[in-house]
Scaffold this active site. Structure first.
Site, PDB file in Angstrom:
ATOM      1  N   LYS A 215       0.636  -1.246   0.140  1.00  0.00           N
ATOM      2  CA  LYS A 215      -0.102  -0.012  -0.101  1.00  0.00           C
ATOM      3  C   LYS A 215       0.926   1.416  -0.074  1.00  0.00           C
ATOM      4  O   LYS A 215       1.343   1.479   1.112  1.00  0.00           O
ATOM      5  CB  LYS A 215      -0.980   0.136   1.232  1.00  0.00           C
TER       6      LYS A 215
ATOM      7  N   SER B 176       5.146   7.252  10.372  1.00  0.00           N
ATOM      8  CA  SER B 176       5.415   7.857  11.653  1.00  0.00           C
ATOM      9  C   SER B 176       4.976   6.778  12.901  1.00  0.00           C
ATOM     10  O   SER B 176       4.716   5.809  13.022  1.00  0.00           O
ATOM     11  CB  SER B 176       4.019   8.708  11.831  1.00  0.00           C
TER      12      SER B 176
ATOM     13  N   GLU C  22       9.866   1.089  10.517  1.00  0.00           N
ATOM     14  CA  GLU C  22      10.952   1.784  10.518  1.00  0.00           C
ATOM     15  C   GLU C  22      10.258   3.439  10.615  1.00  0.00           C
ATOM     16  O   GLU C  22       9.347   3.668   9.671  1.00  0.00           O
ATOM     17  CB  GLU C  22      11.655   1.929   8.947  1.00  0.00           C
TER      18      GLU C  22
ATOM     19  N   CYS D  16      13.501  10.557   7.414  1.00  0.00           N
ATOM     20  CA  CYS D  16      13.451   9.990   8.820  1.00  0.00           C
ATOM     21  C   CYS D  16      14.978  10.128   9.629  1.00  0.00           C
ATOM     22  O   CYS D  16      14.820  10.172  10.784  1.00  0.00           O
ATOM     23  CB  CYS D  16      13.058   8.510   8.854  1.00  0.00           C
TER      24      CYS D  16
ATOM     25  N   GLU E  87       9.699  15.334  16.199  1.00  0.00           N
ATOM     26  CA  GLU E  87      10.288  15.333  14.543  1.00  0.00           C
ATOM     27  C   GLU E  87       9.618  16.392  13.757  1.00  0.00           C
ATOM     28  O   GLU E  87       8.253  16.510  13.975  1.00  0.00           O
ATOM     29  CB  GLU E  87       9.915  13.983  14.027  1.00  0.00           C
TER      30      GLU E  87
HETATM   31  P1  NAI Z   1       1.868   8.149   8.328  1.00  0.00           P
HETATM   32  O1  NAI Z   1       2.582   7.305   9.431  1.00  0.00           O
HETATM   33  O2  NAI Z   1       0.276   8.549   8.663  1.00  0.00           O
HETATM   34  O3  NAI Z   1       1.793   7.443   7.028  1.00  0.00           O
HETATM   35  C1  NAI Z   1       2.580   6.661   6.604  1.00  0.00           C
HETATM   36  C2  NAI Z   1       1.854   5.406   5.761  1.00  0.00           C
HETATM   37  O4  NAI Z   1       1.147   4.833   6.859  1.00  0.00           O
HETATM   38  C3  NAI Z   1       1.006   6.062   4.707  1.00  0.00           C
HETATM   39  O5  NAI Z   1       0.934   5.094   3.614  1.00  0.00           O
HETATM   40  C4  NAI Z   1      -0.330   5.770   5.259  1.00  0.00           C
HETATM   41  O6  NAI Z   1      -1.279   5.761   4.420  1.00  0.00           O
HETATM   42  C5  NAI Z   1      -0.139   4.912   6.142  1.00  0.00           C
HETATM   43  N1  NAI Z   1      -1.264   4.747   7.430  1.00  0.00           N
HETATM   44  C6  NAI Z   1      -1.586   5.858   8.112  1.00  0.00           C
HETATM   45  N2  NAI Z   1      -2.293   5.608   8.934  1.00  0.00           N
HETATM   46  C7  NAI Z   1      -2.570   3.894   9.099  1.00  0.00           C
HETATM   47  C8  NAI Z   1      -3.336   3.369   9.855  1.00  0.00           C
HETATM   48  N3  NAI Z   1      -4.015   3.546  10.842  1.00  0.00           N
HETATM   49  N4  NAI Z   1      -2.894   1.923   9.635  1.00  0.00           N
HETATM   50  C9  NAI Z   1      -2.193   1.363   8.604  1.00  0.00           C
HETATM   51  N5  NAI Z   1      -1.433   2.349   7.824  1.00  0.00           N
HETATM   52  C10 NAI Z   1      -1.695   3.906   7.954  1.00  0.00           C
HETATM   53  O7  NAI Z   1       2.688   9.564   8.363  1.00  0.00           O
HETATM   54  P2  NAI Z   1       1.968  10.906   7.660  1.00  0.00           P
HETATM   55  O8  NAI Z   1       0.822  11.470   8.319  1.00  0.00           O
HETATM   56  O9  NAI Z   1       2.107  10.929   6.337  1.00  0.00           O
HETATM   57  O10 NAI Z   1       3.095  11.943   8.339  1.00  0.00           O
HETATM   58  C11 NAI Z   1       3.099  12.447   9.515  1.00  0.00           C
HETATM   59  C12 NAI Z   1       4.409  12.451  10.086  1.00  0.00           C
HETATM   60  O11 NAI Z   1       5.167  11.302  10.317  1.00  0.00           O
HETATM   61  C13 NAI Z   1       5.357  13.079   9.456  1.00  0.00           C
HETATM   62  O12 NAI Z   1       5.399  14.466   9.894  1.00  0.00           O
HETATM   63  C14 NAI Z   1       6.651  12.415   9.836  1.00  0.00           C
HETATM   64  O13 NAI Z   1       7.190  13.047  11.114  1.00  0.00           O
HETATM   65  C15 NAI Z   1       6.547  11.072  10.044  1.00  0.00           C
HETATM   66  N6  NAI Z   1       6.708  10.323   8.805  1.00  0.00           N
HETATM   67  C16 NAI Z   1       7.991   9.620   8.962  1.00  0.00           C
HETATM   68  C17 NAI Z   1       8.396   8.858   7.985  1.00  0.00           C
HETATM   69  C18 NAI Z   1       9.581   8.078   7.936  1.00  0.00           C
HETATM   70  O14 NAI Z   1      10.381   7.653   6.991  1.00  0.00           O
HETATM   71  N7  NAI Z   1      10.038   7.416   9.071  1.00  0.00           N
HETATM   72  C19 NAI Z   1       7.741   8.961   6.776  1.00  0.00           C
HETATM   73  C20 NAI Z   1       6.358   9.687   6.684  1.00  0.00           C
HETATM   74  C21 NAI Z   1       6.176  10.330   7.719  1.00  0.00           C
END
Ligand code: NAI
Ligand code: MG
Length: 501
Positions: free
Chosen positions: A199, A253, A274, A308, A405
């Site tokens: 996904k 996140s 991660e 990240c 972050e």
């Molecule tokens: P997020 O963690 O919500 O999204 C990442 C992935 O998880 C996306 O594919 C999203 O659709 C999916 N996701 C979201 N909620 C979910 C759930 N309940 N169950 C399963 N999958 C789910 O991150 P978002 O909202 O895009 O960004 C928020 C913050 O997260 C950013 O500001 C940053 O601080 C952090 N982040 C960290 C990343 C990393 O590389 N470690 C990458 C993206 C965001």
């Protein structure tokens, strides 16, 4: 039809790709969502709609998991030799490389990053990643073990281990390196013989969907890789809680990482995570400033800080503090912020309105708590999600901008005076993903490297990645490692076979 307007100069294949609503890949076929719904994908440089994509939900995840289960249990994939699996991965890499320009443009339009970066980093690293794991497919051996069995004197045994693929895996990826994160996830899963439901992030599903068009030509049987775009709360949650999914690999996140753990608890799925970071980047007075200063700048400004492992806490030895700040500010001012498609741009927009609001919110909160912007601190222009590269000084350890972050081009800078102090301060967050150390004193570098609680420590460099080098987090930055030989373990389980002779 999608209401798409893209600039002149965009690759004809990219135009064609964007001109049609993009479907999801289930069992080798491109199909609409069961609900018929689509969602809009936005070009972050303009805020305009770039594409419309089928919106997956629980029913689509169910269909995709069923296809992946069939492919794993009884399809041609389950009978392929390791060498054949390796060849599929290698061909995938070749096909991706042949379409490098097209993938890079699509990534830039979707994510916002400068085209030059997508051309030299995102796409080639993904190619290299598939090749690295292609090589591993034929090297996943168990071992034979001489056992003693004290209660069976005189008996003879032949005992060996098999390393078997874990089954159907769910992979959920973020938007900051959309294609590369797909490669990080798919490479080891496919090398080991697992099947996948991927996904992509709702902000940036396009390169994963375009990649999906290459699997069949690369030789992967139908159902081995299924790609279901959609939102986290719906498609993502359905995937991470699905009873037929044996393992979930997640990047995103820390907040959602914890939800994945809860969703997987029901049937004790295996999980790797991660997650976020707040990585310290430590510049000693004895460092070579001609590399440390631009290194400190690129540690935070690369990918607009949407990484990240971004070096978001800059610690500078007191006696060179002003000098390093001046240098980093000069570097920041030299960054040309603009559309990633403009060859002059060295920093593009943030990925979405949500990230824009978040990052500008942190800038404001830092300044309201007493931090001062040595440069930046504001948005750029009034269209698209552009912000200035920002250096915050006068920051204090307990400020929100120092602890949380930000995931944008915002670095907090603080002075330190000795190695004991900096070792403690470097570890003073909930995260432990990465760290940087700049010094010419080799023993100081190794001593500090061993004291920092982080999965990666870069010395006199930053953001160096390689398919062979494991990457992952200590503390709340995650569970497990990606890349390198270690990532294979995430997709394998060991079976001991004990035969009495
Ligand atoms: P997020 O963690 O919500 O999204 C990442 C992935 O998880 C996306 O594919 C999203 O659709 C999916 N996701 C979201 N909620 C979910 C759930 N309940 N169950 C399963 N999958 C789910 O991150 P978002 O909202 O895009 O960004 C928020 C913050 O997260 C950013 O500001 C940053 O601080 C952090 N982040 C960290 C990343 C990393 O590389 N470690 C990458 C993206 C965001
Ligand atoms: Mg989210």
């Amino acid at each position: 039809m999608a209401a798409v307007v893209v600039d002149e100069g965009v690759h004809a294949d990219v135009r064609t790709f964007l001109s049609q609503d993009r479907m999801m890949l289930i069992d080798g076929k491109w199909v609409p969502a069961a609900s018929g719904a689509c969602f809009e994908v936005v070009n972050p440089a303009t805020g305009d709609v770039l594409a419309r994509v089928a919106e997956g939900d629980k029913e689509d995840i169910d269909r995709a998991v069923a296809a992946a289960t069939r492919a794993f249990e009884s399809g041609p994939w389950s009978k392929m030799t390791p060498s054949e699996r390796g060849k599929c991965l290698w061909r995938l890499a070749d096909l991706l490389e042949e379409h490098l320009d097209e993938f890079a443009q699509l990534e830039t339009l979707d994510n916002g990053k400068p085209l030059g970066v997508a051309m030299v980093a995102d796409v080639p690293l993904a190619v290299d990643h598939f090749r690295y794991y292609a090589g591993w497919a034929t090297k996943l051996n168990g071992e034979s073990i001489d056992i003693s069995v004290p209660f069976a004197p005189g008996a003879e045994f032949h005992t060996y281990t098999r390393r078997e693929p874990i089954g159907v895996v769910g992979q959920i990826i973020p938007w900051n390196f959309p294609l590369l994160m797909a490669a990080w996830k798919l490479g080891p899963a496919l090398a080991t013989g697992c099947t996948v439901v991927l996904k992509p992030a709702e902000q940036t599903p396009l390169t994963a969907l375009r990649l999906g068009e290459l699997f069949s030509a690369a030789g992967f049987p139908d159902g081995v890789v299924n790609i279901v775009p959609g939102f986290g709360e719906t498609a993502g949650a359905a995937l991470s809680g699905h009873p037929e999914v044996a393992k979930v690999a997640f990047t995103g996140s820390t907040e959602v990482g914890k939800l994945i753990v809860k969703a997987a608890a029901n049937d004790l799925k295996k999980i790797t995570l991660e997650l976020g970071g707040k990585s310290p980047n430590v510049v000693f007075a004895d460092s070579d400033l001609s590399s440390a200063v631009p290194g400190a700048a690129s540690a935070i400004f690369f990918n607009h800080g949407q990484a990240c492992c971004a070096g978001s806490r800059l610690y500078i030895e007191q006696k060179i503090f002003d000098q390093v700040i001046d240098g980093v500010v000069e570097n920041a001012k030299g960054i040309k912020v603009g559309s990633g498609m403009d060859p002059e741009s060295t920093m593009g927009p943030l990925v979405s309105q949500e990230q824009f609001d978040r990052v500008t919110g942190y800038m404001e909160s830092g300044m309201s708590q007493g931090a001062e912007a040595a440069c930046g601190g504001k948005r750029v222009g009034n269209r698209g999600y552009f912000v200035e590269p920002t250096v915050l000084v006068n920051t204090k350890p307990d400020m929100t901008v120092v602890q949380e972050e930000i995931f944008g081009p915002v670095v907090t800078a603080m002075p330190f005076s000795d190695i004991d102090e900096i070792a403690a301060v470097a570890n003073d967050t909930i995260y432990g993903l990465a760290a940087g150390i700049w010094t010419q004193d080799i023993s100081k570098a190794h001593k500090l490297a061993s004291r920092i609680k982080a999965g990666t420590v870069w010395v006199n460099c930053y953001n160096i990645f390689d398919a062979a080098m494991p990457f992952g987090g200590y503390k709340q930055s995650g569970w497990g490692r990606e890349m390198g030989a270690q990532a294979l373990e995430n997709y394998l389980q060991t079976k001991a076979v004990c035969v009495q002779l």
